[in-house]
Design an enzyme around this catalytic site. Structure first.
Site, PDB file in Angstrom:
ATOM      1  N   GLU A 199      26.061  34.612  57.675  1.00 39.41           N
ATOM      2  CA  GLU A 199      25.747  35.244  58.949  1.00 39.41           C
ATOM      3  C   GLU A 199      27.018  35.513  59.743  1.00 39.41           C
ATOM      4  O   GLU A 199      27.957  34.706  59.721  1.00 39.41           O
ATOM      5  CB  GLU A 199      24.833  34.290  59.721  1.00 39.41           C
ATOM      6  CG  GLU A 199      24.299  34.756  61.040  1.00 39.41           C
ATOM      7  CD  GLU A 199      23.382  33.687  61.601  1.00 39.41           C
ATOM      8  OE1 GLU A 199      23.862  32.892  62.441  1.00 39.41           O
ATOM      9  OE2 GLU A 199      22.211  33.615  61.179  1.00 39.41           O
ATOM     10  N   LYS A 212      29.746  35.497  62.442  1.00 39.80           N
ATOM     11  CA  LYS A 212      30.155  34.621  63.550  1.00 39.80           C
ATOM     12  C   LYS A 212      30.782  35.504  64.603  1.00 39.80           C
ATOM     13  O   LYS A 212      31.835  36.097  64.381  1.00 39.80           O
ATOM     14  CB  LYS A 212      31.138  33.548  63.084  1.00 39.80           C
ATOM     15  CG  LYS A 212      31.419  32.514  64.155  1.00 39.80           C
ATOM     16  CD  LYS A 212      32.347  31.429  63.679  1.00 39.80           C
ATOM     17  CE  LYS A 212      32.425  30.305  64.703  1.00 39.80           C
ATOM     18  NZ  LYS A 212      32.745  30.772  66.055  1.00 39.80           N
TER      19      LYS A 212
END
Length: 530
Positions: A212, A214
């Protein structure tokens, strides 16, 4: 309870290597705190043993410690009165408050014996180094009352406050901990991530995972109960009134109650993130949220769902929570985006790993910090850094020159500690051609051996300070090069190049390198464009 008992425990913990032995020392001290009749004692002892004050902002720092009085001959301070003194300091405002706070601190230090002084100085400066952070103190709470560590950690997750958990555990035992549950509107302690140097290393820890983006904004936790929406920061401060667009976006979701975890981010016209300080300033300002919203709108990037319509999802695996989150915005909700991610269901599949690596590259190219790799089977275990979430982001290094250093305090008393760092300015863009441009200060990363070496070496480079120079600052000839790791640069009006180092820490001294070979200010500015 006397402050000396806490100070002695802290010193003993620092001298103890084993985790279980540290926990035993902490548990004994917490037991003493529980026997004290003052309601302020347990929360203060938990905070002090965790290296913190119970007050968020006291207005006290290094400058207030100049001219520290000599230690007292006998211990008379209690934990409760020390906590009360810092509360008074926090409340002081207006003209003369700086001097008043300093006087209050010096009164405390004058009544403190040497061990107590060391503890107080470390708490004020945030430099308590004893090998015991909040997680270890919570483990000690469990030992002190004979309860499972998991029960204490879960209560911490749900309460968001180590002090309240400790008070309940030490006074009410298991019944006190059982009373903590997820309550919409009350912030939870956020889940944290370990670090790994690369994607492959992160996947080795997590197994099948979601990779995912950041984002590097301001982390927020958003609670909704019918039309009531509340927004909290990572530090559990409420900022609802400052973020009206976040409130509107969450109200537009088709759920009557929910708890979202995510980040708010200010985006430029090309959807690249604006500098971190732009987002930070929006969340910090209180004056005119409506006008601030027009000037600097924020987007909420949601990455986790902890509760929805009466169902708690904390113990559900990441994979289930991601699916529930993806189903939530069944219509386009302005100002809310699901955080970009890809899935690696089999870390041994080279094609999947290559696709994830390409995602990491694309994420960095869009100006984001890196990625967080989240194990698909991990529950939301907040309040501690576990292998369920592992962050991967590039670490920049620079060779910079020491321009000055500051005398330290606490365990660094008598050592030159805080380094003033500069980059070469060969073209004279921000000062004399061939000079150096100040970029910031850091004392992070310095071991005792490094402190001893640089204290001796920098004193040999010291130059006579001008009359207005502060007595604790030692200016030096710009000759010593240090290798600095940093997360990036940020805008700052304090320095000539209008940038400052972000999360800088010293990796090593480089006496083998010449100042003429250090990095230039242009190299530093280039980091701000990446």
């Amino acid at each position: 309870m006397q402050l000396l008992e806490v100070a002695a425990t802290s010193r003993a913990v620092a001298a103890t290597a084993g985790r279980s032995a540290k926990v035993a020392l902490l548990a004994h001290c917490l037991g003493l705190a529980a026997a004290d009749p003052s309601p302020a004692t347990v929360p203060a002892v938990v905070a002090y043993l965790s290296g913190e004050l119970t007050q968020r902002r006291t207005g006290l720092g290094l400058a207030a410690l100049r001219g520290t009085p000599a230690p007292a001959g006998a211990a008379t301070l209690t934990v409760a009165e020390v906590d009360h003194a810092f509360t008074r300091a926090e409340a002081m405002m207006g003209a003369g408050s700086t001097a008043a706070r300093r006087g209050l601190l010096h009164d405390l230090l004058a009544r403190a014996v040497a061990d107590e002084q060391r503890l107080l100085v470390a708490l004020v400066t945030g430099e308590l180094r004893q090998g015991a952070a909040q997680a270890l103190v919570l483990d000690a709470v469990a030992v002190a009352v004979g309860l499972p560590v998991g029960a204490v950690r879960r209560a911490m997750t749900l309460a968001g406050s180590a002090a309240s958990v400790a008070v309940s555990a030490l006074t009410e035992g298991a019944d006190g901990l059982a009373a903590f549950g997820l309550q919409v509107g009350r912030p939870l302690s956020p889940m944290l991530a370990q670090s790994a140097p690369g994607l492959v290393e992160a996947l080795e820890r997590t197994g099948p995972a979601a990779v995912e983006a950041k984002l590097g904004g301001i982390r927020v936790q958003v609670h909704r109960a019918d039309d009531a929406v509340t927004v909290f920061t990572r530090s559990l401060d409420e900022v609802t009134d400052r973020l009206p667009e976040v409130v509107e976006a969450v109200r537009a979701l088709p759920a009557r109650s929910l708890v979202l975890d995510g980040e708010v981010l200010a985006l430029a016209g090309d959807d690249r993130p604006r500098p971190f300080q732009v987002t930070a300033a929006r969340t910090a300002r209180r004056s005119d949220p409506a006008a601030d919203r027009l000037r600097t709108p924020l987007t909420l990037f949601a990455f986790d769902l902890l509760h929805v319509d009466g169902t708690d999802l904390l113990d559900h695996p990441v994979a289930d929570r991601r699916r529930a989150l993806a189903r939530l915005p069944d219509v386009d909700v302005p100002g809310l985006v699901l955080t970009p991610s890809v899935e690696v269901s089999d870390p041994g599949d080279t094609a999947q790993v290559a696709a994830a690596a390409a995602f990491v590259t694309a994420t960095l190219s869009r100006g984001h910090e890196g990625v967080v790799v989240k194990a698909l089977d991990a529950p939301y275990a907040m309040g501690r850094r576990g292998a369920g979430w592992v962050k991967v982001k590039p670490v920049h290094t620079l060779d910079l020159v020491v321009l000055a250093a500051e005398w330290g305090h606490g365990r660094r008393t008598g050592r030159l500690s805080n380094l003033h760092l500069g980059a070469r300015d060969p073209d004279g863009r921000f000062g004399p051609a061939g000079g150096f441009v100040m970029l910031g200060k850091t004392f992070k990363g310095l071991t005792d051996a490094m402190l001893a070496w640089q204290t001796e070496h920098l004193q040999q480079l010291a130059v006579a300070p001008p009359g207005a120079e502060r007595e604790w600052v030692v200016r030096v000839r710009p000759e010593l090069v240090v290798e600095i790791a940093l997360d990036g640069v940020q805008t700052s009006p304090r320095y000539p190049a209008a940038v400052a180092l972000r999360f800088a820490r010293v990796l090593r001294h480089r006496p083998d390198r010449l100042a003429a070979d250090a990095d230039t200010v242009d190299a530093v500015l280039a980091l701000g464009a990446t």
